[in-house]
Design a protein around this motif. Sequence first.
Motif, PDB file in Angstrom:
ATOM      1  N   LEU A 163       0.896  -1.254   0.143  1.00  0.00           N
ATOM      2  CA  LEU A 163       0.079  -0.021  -0.072  1.00  0.00           C
ATOM      3  C   LEU A 163       0.755   1.159  -0.050  1.00  0.00           C
ATOM      4  O   LEU A 163       0.633   2.116  -0.893  1.00  0.00           O
ATOM      5  N   ARG A 164       1.910   1.273   1.026  1.00  0.00           N
ATOM      6  CA  ARG A 164       2.946   2.427   0.939  1.00  0.00           C
ATOM      7  C   ARG A 164       3.822   2.438   0.080  1.00  0.00           C
ATOM      8  O   ARG A 164       4.456   3.293  -0.552  1.00  0.00           O
ATOM      9  N   TYR A 165       4.379   1.186  -0.100  1.00  0.00           N
ATOM     10  CA  TYR A 165       5.883   1.075  -0.687  1.00  0.00           C
ATOM     11  C   TYR A 165       6.106   0.404  -1.864  1.00  0.00           C
ATOM     12  O   TYR A 165       7.059   0.123  -2.602  1.00  0.00           O
ATOM     13  N   GLY A 166       4.829  -0.180  -2.276  1.00  0.00           N
ATOM     14  CA  GLY A 166       4.767  -0.883  -3.840  1.00  0.00           C
ATOM     15  C   GLY A 166       5.217  -2.352  -3.507  1.00  0.00           C
ATOM     16  O   GLY A 166       5.535  -2.805  -2.533  1.00  0.00           O
ATOM     17  N   ASN A 167       5.309  -3.075  -4.585  1.00  0.00           N
ATOM     18  CA  ASN A 167       5.824  -4.630  -4.648  1.00  0.00           C
ATOM     19  C   ASN A 167       7.326  -4.810  -4.458  1.00  0.00           C
ATOM     20  O   ASN A 167       7.860  -3.829  -4.398  1.00  0.00           O
ATOM     21  N   ALA A 168       7.711  -5.866  -4.473  1.00  0.00           N
ATOM     22  CA  ALA A 168       8.985  -5.954  -4.374  1.00  0.00           C
ATOM     23  C   ALA A 168       9.815  -5.235  -5.406  1.00  0.00           C
ATOM     24  O   ALA A 168      10.776  -4.859  -5.208  1.00  0.00           O
ATOM     25  N   ARG A 169       9.150  -5.663  -6.713  1.00  0.00           N
ATOM     26  CA  ARG A 169       9.676  -4.815  -7.898  1.00  0.00           C
ATOM     27  C   ARG A 169      10.073  -3.317  -7.696  1.00  0.00           C
ATOM     28  O   ARG A 169      11.224  -3.146  -8.230  1.00  0.00           O
ATOM     29  N   ASP A 170       9.256  -2.656  -6.993  1.00  0.00           N
ATOM     30  CA  ASP A 170       9.522  -1.413  -6.726  1.00  0.00           C
ATOM     31  C   ASP A 170      10.610  -1.251  -5.510  1.00  0.00           C
ATOM     32  O   ASP A 170      10.765   0.000  -5.465  1.00  0.00           O
ATOM     33  N   ASN A 171      11.025  -2.162  -5.291  1.00  0.00           N
ATOM     34  CA  ASN A 171      12.191  -1.829  -3.960  1.00  0.00           C
ATOM     35  C   ASN A 171      13.726  -2.652  -4.425  1.00  0.00           C
ATOM     36  O   ASN A 171      14.274  -3.277  -3.542  1.00  0.00           O
ATOM     37  N   VAL A 172      13.869  -2.650  -5.875  1.00  0.00           N
ATOM     38  CA  VAL A 172      14.939  -2.838  -5.955  1.00  0.00           C
ATOM     39  C   VAL A 172      15.590  -2.023  -7.176  1.00  0.00           C
ATOM     40  O   VAL A 172      15.001  -1.551  -8.145  1.00  0.00           O
ATOM     41  N   LEU A 173      16.876  -1.811  -7.051  1.00  0.00           N
ATOM     42  CA  LEU A 173      17.595  -0.985  -7.825  1.00  0.00           C
ATOM     43  C   LEU A 173      18.454  -1.745  -8.998  1.00  0.00           C
ATOM     44  O   LEU A 173      18.522  -1.412 -10.009  1.00  0.00           O
ATOM     45  N   GLY A 174      18.974  -3.053  -8.500  1.00  0.00           N
ATOM     46  CA  GLY A 174      19.806  -3.631  -9.559  1.00  0.00           C
ATOM     47  C   GLY A 174      19.710  -5.284  -9.154  1.00  0.00           C
ATOM     48  O   GLY A 174      19.476  -5.556  -8.218  1.00  0.00           O
ATOM     49  N   LEU A 175      20.439  -6.003 -10.192  1.00  0.00           N
ATOM     50  CA  LEU A 175      20.382  -7.439 -10.054  1.00  0.00           C
ATOM     51  C   LEU A 175      21.483  -7.928 -10.655  1.00  0.00           C
ATOM     52  O   LEU A 175      22.104  -7.352 -11.375  1.00  0.00           O
ATOM     53  N   GLU A 176      21.899  -9.139 -10.060  1.00  0.00           N
ATOM     54  CA  GLU A 176      22.736  -9.982 -10.725  1.00  0.00           C
ATOM     55  C   GLU A 176      21.982 -11.251 -11.148  1.00  0.00           C
ATOM     56  O   GLU A 176      21.438 -11.885  -9.976  1.00  0.00           O
ATOM     57  N   VAL A 177      22.221 -11.834 -12.442  1.00  0.00           N
ATOM     58  CA  VAL A 177      21.561 -12.894 -12.866  1.00  0.00           C
ATOM     59  C   VAL A 177      22.344 -13.719 -13.710  1.00  0.00           C
ATOM     60  O   VAL A 177      23.152 -13.341 -14.463  1.00  0.00           O
ATOM     61  N   VAL A 178      22.324 -15.013 -13.426  1.00  0.00           N
ATOM     62  CA  VAL A 178      22.738 -15.990 -14.219  1.00  0.00           C
ATOM     63  C   VAL A 178      21.885 -16.305 -15.396  1.00  0.00           C
ATOM     64  O   VAL A 178      20.816 -16.694 -15.096  1.00  0.00           O
ATOM     65  N   LEU A 179      22.354 -16.143 -16.457  1.00  0.00           N
ATOM     66  CA  LEU A 179      21.685 -16.416 -17.864  1.00  0.00           C
ATOM     67  C   LEU A 179      21.756 -17.549 -18.092  1.00  0.00           C
ATOM     68  O   LEU A 179      22.572 -18.561 -17.908  1.00  0.00           O
ATOM     69  N   ALA A 180      20.852 -17.993 -19.048  1.00  0.00           N
ATOM     70  CA  ALA A 180      20.887 -19.475 -19.887  1.00  0.00           C
ATOM     71  C   ALA A 180      22.017 -19.845 -20.323  1.00  0.00           C
ATOM     72  O   ALA A 180      21.967 -21.351 -20.484  1.00  0.00           O
ATOM     73  N   ASP A 181      22.900 -19.159 -20.870  1.00  0.00           N
ATOM     74  CA  ASP A 181      24.285 -19.976 -21.418  1.00  0.00           C
ATOM     75  C   ASP A 181      25.319 -19.869 -20.152  1.00  0.00           C
ATOM     76  O   ASP A 181      26.742 -19.751 -20.523  1.00  0.00           O
ATOM     77  N   GLY A 182      24.852 -19.252 -19.213  1.00  0.00           N
ATOM     78  CA  GLY A 182      25.818 -19.551 -17.836  1.00  0.00           C
ATOM     79  C   GLY A 182      26.560 -18.097 -17.625  1.00  0.00           C
ATOM     80  O   GLY A 182      27.089 -17.888 -16.599  1.00  0.00           O
ATOM     81  N   THR A 183      26.289 -17.239 -18.548  1.00  0.00           N
ATOM     82  CA  THR A 183      26.877 -15.807 -18.250  1.00  0.00           C
ATOM     83  C   THR A 183      26.383 -15.165 -17.215  1.00  0.00           C
ATOM     84  O   THR A 183      25.013 -15.360 -16.903  1.00  0.00           O
ATOM     85  N   ILE A 184      27.025 -14.518 -16.480  1.00  0.00           N
ATOM     86  CA  ILE A 184      26.593 -13.842 -15.129  1.00  0.00           C
ATOM     87  C   ILE A 184      26.667 -12.153 -15.416  1.00  0.00           C
ATOM     88  O   ILE A 184      27.500 -11.862 -15.837  1.00  0.00           O
ATOM     89  N   TRP A 185      25.404 -11.952 -15.483  1.00  0.00           N
ATOM     90  CA  TRP A 185      25.141 -10.556 -15.670  1.00  0.00           C
ATOM     91  C   TRP A 185      25.082  -9.733 -14.440  1.00  0.00           C
ATOM     92  O   TRP A 185      24.373  -9.855 -13.561  1.00  0.00           O
ATOM     93  N   ASN A 186      26.229  -8.850 -14.594  1.00  0.00           N
ATOM     94  CA  ASN A 186      26.213  -7.879 -13.292  1.00  0.00           C
ATOM     95  C   ASN A 186      25.559  -6.789 -13.383  1.00  0.00           C
ATOM     96  O   ASN A 186      25.734  -5.716 -14.207  1.00  0.00           O
ATOM     97  N   GLY A 187      24.412  -6.468 -12.942  1.00  0.00           N
ATOM     98  CA  GLY A 187      23.401  -5.261 -13.225  1.00  0.00           C
ATOM     99  C   GLY A 187      23.238  -4.865 -11.867  1.00  0.00           C
ATOM    100  O   GLY A 187      22.241  -4.383 -11.622  1.00  0.00           O
ATOM    101  N   LEU A 188      24.298  -4.837 -10.898  1.00  0.00           N
ATOM    102  CA  LEU A 188      24.063  -4.380  -9.681  1.00  0.00           C
ATOM    103  C   LEU A 188      24.277  -2.879  -9.242  1.00  0.00           C
ATOM    104  O   LEU A 188      25.218  -2.557  -8.774  1.00  0.00           O
ATOM    105  N   ARG A 189      23.523  -2.287 -10.005  1.00  0.00           N
ATOM    106  CA  ARG A 189      23.449  -0.915  -9.947  1.00  0.00           C
ATOM    107  C   ARG A 189      22.922  -0.158  -8.773  1.00  0.00           C
ATOM    108  O   ARG A 189      21.854  -0.918  -8.269  1.00  0.00           O
ATOM    109  N   ALA A 190      23.418   0.625  -7.933  1.00  0.00           N
ATOM    110  CA  ALA A 190      22.848   1.340  -6.942  1.00  0.00           C
ATOM    111  C   ALA A 190      22.350   2.835  -7.116  1.00  0.00           C
ATOM    112  O   ALA A 190      22.282   3.523  -6.561  1.00  0.00           O
TER     113      ALA A 190
END
Lengths: 475, 475
Positions: A159-186
């Motif tokens: 109600l006040r702060y939004g969903n989980a989506r709204d409270n994240v600035l960046g992600l680190e994700v392992v993609l389907a080819d095994g690549t590690i995407w560093n999207g950990l921006r602040a």
Amino acid sequence: MNPVAPLLASLQTELGADAVLSAEADLDGFTEDWRGRFKAPALCVALPSTAAQVSAVVRLCAAHGVPVLPQGGNTSLCGGAVPASEGVRPVIVNLSRMRRIRSIDAANGSMEVEAGCVLKTVQDAAAAEQRLFPVSLGAEGSCQIGGNLSTNAGGTGVLRYGNARDNVLGLEVVLADGTIWNGLRALRKDNTGLDLKHLFIGTEGTLGIITAATLKLHPLPTHHALAWFAPVDPAAALRILGMFQAACGSRLNAFEMINRRQLELVIEHVPERRNPLGELHDWHVLVELADTRGGEEMAALLQHTLEQAADAGLIVDAVFASNDTQRAALWEIRHSVSEANKKAGVGLTTDCAVPVSAVPAFIEQSTRAVHAIIPGLDILIVAHLGDGNAHFIPFFTFDAWREFPDPVAMATAMRHCVNEVAHELHGTFSAEHGVGQTGLSEMAHYKSAIELTLMRAVKQALDPHQLFNPGRLLP
Amino acid sequence: MNPVAPLLASLQTELGADAVLSAEADLDGFTEDWRGRFKAPALCVALPSTAAQVSAVVRLCAAHGVPVLPQGGNTSLCGGAVPASEGVRPVIVNLSRMRRIRSIDAANGSMEVEAGCVLKTVQDAAAAEQRLFPVSLGAEGSCQIGGNLSTNAGGTGVLRYGNARDNVLGLEVVLADGTIWNGLRALRKDNTGLDLKHLFIGTEGTLGIITAATLKLHPLPTHHALAWFAPVDPAAALRILGMFQAACGSRLNAFEMINRRQLELVIEHVPERRNPLGELHDWHVLVELADTRGGEEMAALLQHTLEQAADAGLIVDAVFASNDTQRAALWEIRHSVSEANKKAGVGLTTDCAVPVSAVPAFIEQSTRAVHAIIPGLDILIVAHLGDGNAHFIPFFTFDAWREFPDPVAMATAMRHCVNEVAHELHGTFSAEHGVGQTGLSEMAHYKSAIELTLMRAVKQALDPHQLFNPGRLLP
């Protein structure tokens, strides 16, 4: 020779023998959901400790043509975190060992955490720096932030702060080819093309494995005022919500509604839970204000707004929490609904959202629809009213449930008739729990052909060999 | 025969003759940006009035192999809304005629608007229902909501309410094959797979044309308190920001900083703008609190927090707005920077964001870098400090600018050395303005190969024939 033996051996080489579980007895906690409703075999459970190890697991599974099922705290309410009974047995990649809080920048209002951090741990670490991480839900003591993000968790803070989506600035994700995407921006702002993190938030591990996240923190409210009241009916509760929004603005921290039968189950089945009001009423609302200041003043504002509602004939009874202990006790009632329902019988949890203004109609029409199938059936309602998200739960005693010749068909039919009402009111069948296994047929039924086509195009672009959670999300 | 004649004829048939402009003289306002820095020819301008007409234009352009450039109010600061000089001349699809506010649901806090609605019109329509649409920026009197969304506009409301992205619930989009996707949901929660709207927000018209949106509204703050003060330096301003966040929480509505030279230009070049303080200081901050209540109390809170900052030696001077007229006058100073700079000379606007905690370092290091190229050059700073977004603007008089043999090269070099500082501080070269034409080389330089690959994969999936804005966003 067992065709999976080479994969297991390779996984053990990469992760260490103790980080690959394959004995039947070791798998139970990973292959069955916490309510015991879904259980299906996995090839093994991998327990990587770093993103590099996740990447190694993904590459190995890809090479062996074995699907990958990412898993966090295994608290899904729709079978989303455990294998399905059909299809190739997956390797479960459980992120529990990636549980470091990497850093906190209080001045920037951000923290970098690994996917396996338990939500409560994240909240506590933020609070220790006088900051708030506002995602909060019943399972917060065991669910993990990676799961919260890949399912875009909701809860009581939306109600006040939004969903989980709204409270994240960046992600680190392992993609389907095994690549590690560093999207950990602040960064609070970054307009350099497609915001890639939204591909992985809410897509339930079908496009990549979230291994870490930079979370957005807020100023920590230090003063709270809470009341528990009985509105005349949901329409009255909605009008009171509007009064609170107009009078209290951003202070409005929670507005949660449960019905009579739900409160009864909590009182009956969870120790130390008591009815806060003198008698049982049909509807109950927990309303909370929170701010960085103004204790007495805010309590007066809460009281004044409820008096306005009472003067307008919208409220039957109310009680105010006069200290933090009372406040915690009232929140515990709200947070005990899942535990109570699990003990009391079988609840067919639904998770619809409709426009906030349509919640009373949704409750009324859904009740009628369910009672047309089974007259007088108990119905529990747990509503995040301010989000338009009402968990409408047809409820059975264990005895009654055992009598159904085909309980799965009954559950599907019940849920579908509720989802149908939501759809008519321009709503959704999945507000915050996600699609998982229970929602898959509804995806096929309700999603437009255009939306499914767009989602499939993105899936094909990012995971062309259907490595991640095949068969999930997209029917 | 002119090969474009059949396309023009078909467009006129679909839209009506008055809705297709192709005479050179008619195109000027569409093919040149408002600062007169970018101008390149278009094949024609189409002015559709409905999503169906947009769809027709897209289908015709696809059939003729002519690219489509969507355009709103043409207020881009980086050449994003006008054609580039290279490549095939596009059809500009200007959305100005789609300017209906379709509906407002005050109880749900949502409104459905067409893409061509001017931002100010949207704000006013929300306010008329006692609701706030919080996206606010200098161009709000002429920019259009479709452009705000496809560039994920920022502005002065981001600190409290987030970017444009955070204030939209649903979209209507015309896709590359002419399909109209109706994603106009008015739900606060909807976890049914990939959240498709994020594909189109911030991607600058490269994946589809936004034709309408369901916007998220907030309770309307009715009480404001505003001060204008001179902090000792940016580090002091940052500490004061922290004090305000701790003391005022969600009330903190704006925290905008400009430097001495920027204030001088506003005073010199915009009528009726005056220095709010007795003398000119090096740094100036506008701080605003806003709430649904508590006029005097909030003014006292503002004053008290600034007194704390003064006691800590962080403030040189301050003035409080004692009524709405004074408040508006102080905001007008802030909102006049673009007008002043346009009149005064040539500003090389940059748009970096860094972690909030790194803004002082960013300003200091960027100043050093620019002065290493041209010692003593005027620098203007317009910072959304709470977002970590500082517009660092190397500034030239018209005379000085004319003397450069290759001004484009100079502008590129200047911007790049500022962007380089931001990059070193884990920041971005485009916080809120987008990529447009000026940022394209920086995309190539700063975006990781993984991110470009992911973006290209999505572009290929959604717009395989490169119909929308070819050459834009993805270098």
